[in-house]
Design a protein around this motif. Structure first.
Motif, mmCIF file in Angstrom:
data_model
loop_
_atom_site.group_PDB
_atom_site.id
_atom_site.type_symbol
_atom_site.label_atom_id
_atom_site.label_comp_id
_atom_site.label_asym_id
_atom_site.label_seq_id
_atom_site.Cartn_x
_atom_site.Cartn_y
_atom_site.Cartn_z
ATOM 1 N N ASP A 131 1.146 -1.032 -0.040
ATOM 2 C CA ASP A 131 -0.245 -0.304 -0.038
ATOM 3 C C ASP A 131 1.027 1.234 -0.453
ATOM 4 O O ASP A 131 0.407 2.329 -0.495
ATOM 5 N N GLU A 132 1.751 1.282 1.202
ATOM 6 C CA GLU A 132 3.132 2.049 0.780
ATOM 7 C C GLU A 132 3.568 2.823 -0.807
ATOM 8 O O GLU A 132 3.315 3.827 -1.008
ATOM 9 N N LEU A 133 3.902 1.285 -1.230
ATOM 10 C CA LEU A 133 4.282 1.347 -1.896
ATOM 11 C C LEU A 133 3.482 2.731 -3.583
ATOM 12 O O LEU A 133 3.925 2.512 -4.362
ATOM 13 N N ARG A 134 2.347 1.612 -3.561
ATOM 14 C CA ARG A 134 1.370 2.137 -4.633
ATOM 15 C C ARG A 134 1.300 3.895 -4.302
ATOM 16 O O ARG A 134 0.504 4.145 -4.656
ATOM 17 N N ASP A 135 1.149 4.415 -2.687
ATOM 18 C CA ASP A 135 0.719 5.129 -2.677
ATOM 19 C C ASP A 135 2.332 6.296 -3.716
ATOM 20 O O ASP A 135 2.349 7.630 -4.030
ATOM 21 N N TRP A 149 4.459 9.767 -7.655
ATOM 22 C CA TRP A 149 5.425 9.783 -8.831
ATOM 23 C C TRP A 149 4.519 10.068 -9.951
ATOM 24 O O TRP A 149 5.432 10.872 -11.162
ATOM 25 N N GLN A 150 3.694 9.961 -10.092
ATOM 26 C CA GLN A 150 2.893 9.875 -11.855
ATOM 27 C C GLN A 150 2.229 11.556 -11.303
ATOM 28 O O GLN A 150 2.048 11.854 -12.437
ATOM 29 N N ASP A 151 2.653 11.923 -10.050
ATOM 30 C CA ASP A 151 1.986 12.878 -11.008
ATOM 31 C C ASP A 151 3.369 14.357 -11.103
ATOM 32 O O ASP A 151 4.025 13.871 -10.098
ATOM 33 N N ARG A 152 3.013 14.977 -12.029
ATOM 34 C CA ARG A 152 4.277 15.991 -12.836
ATOM 35 C C ARG A 152 4.944 16.603 -11.009
ATOM 36 O O ARG A 152 5.953 17.034 -10.847
ATOM 37 N N ALA A 153 3.800 17.243 -10.600
ATOM 38 C CA ALA A 153 4.353 18.421 -9.141
ATOM 39 C C ALA A 153 5.350 17.972 -8.270
ATOM 40 O O ALA A 153 6.373 18.391 -7.922
ATOM 41 N N TYR A 154 5.363 16.556 -8.329
ATOM 42 C CA TYR A 154 5.626 16.303 -7.019
ATOM 43 C C TYR A 154 7.214 15.784 -7.665
ATOM 44 O O TYR A 154 8.121 16.073 -6.817
#
Length: 160
Positions: free
Chosen positions: A89-93, A98-103
């Motif tokens: 669950d932590e890795l999925r979060d 990381w899929q978010d460009r801003a992050y």
């Protein structure tokens, strides 16, 4: 009874007492032997019962130990699976972040000291920490990744 008195009257008192004692002793001996027979039967039954119980205990000891051991292993495996599920669950979060460009941009700016065009990047160096590490001021003015590449280049050159 009268016949017994006549029979005893022909004998002396000592003989009569002796016969009476022998009869009494025989009667006592017979009753004791009956009790012993009963006791021996009871003891045999008890011994058989104890033997059966011991056999059951020995027969069930190993399977019970295996059962307890397997229950312990199952509990350990369940705890391991719970930890793995939590880590998943932590890795999925983290993957979703990381899929978010801003992050991703924020992490690149923070860890790799990236700057956007037109921005000025600053690197703060603790002078006491730099002296303590022995790097001196020559490398303190440059970003860390430049020092890494210089170290790789120096390691790649043949010894002079």
């Amino acid at each position: 009874m009268a016949g017994n008195r006549d029979r005893f009257s022909t004998f002396s008192t000592a003989t009569r007492l002796k016969q009476l004692g022998e009869r009494t002793a025989a009667h006592v001996y017979r009753s004791q032997s009956r009790r012993q027979v009963r006791r021996s039967r009871l003891t045999g039954r008890a011994a058989l019962l104890v033997l059966v119980l011991c056999t059951l205990v020995v027969a069930l000891a190993y399977p019970m130990r295996q059962y307890v051991s397997q229950r312990s292993e199952i509990a350990d495996q369940q705890r391991t699976a719970d930890r793995a599920r939590k880590r998943l669950d932590e890795l999925r979060d983290e993957k979703a972040r990381w899929q978010d460009r801003a992050y991703a941009e924020q992490q690149a700016r923070r860890h790799l000291h990236y700057v956007r065009p037109g921005e000025t990047g600053f690197t703060m160096v603790d002078s006491e920490a730099a002296e303590h590490r022995g790097t001196g001021t020559a490398t303190a003015d440059r970003p860390w990744y430049s020092n890494v590449w210089d170290g790789i280049d120096k390691a790649d050159r043949p010894a002079e």
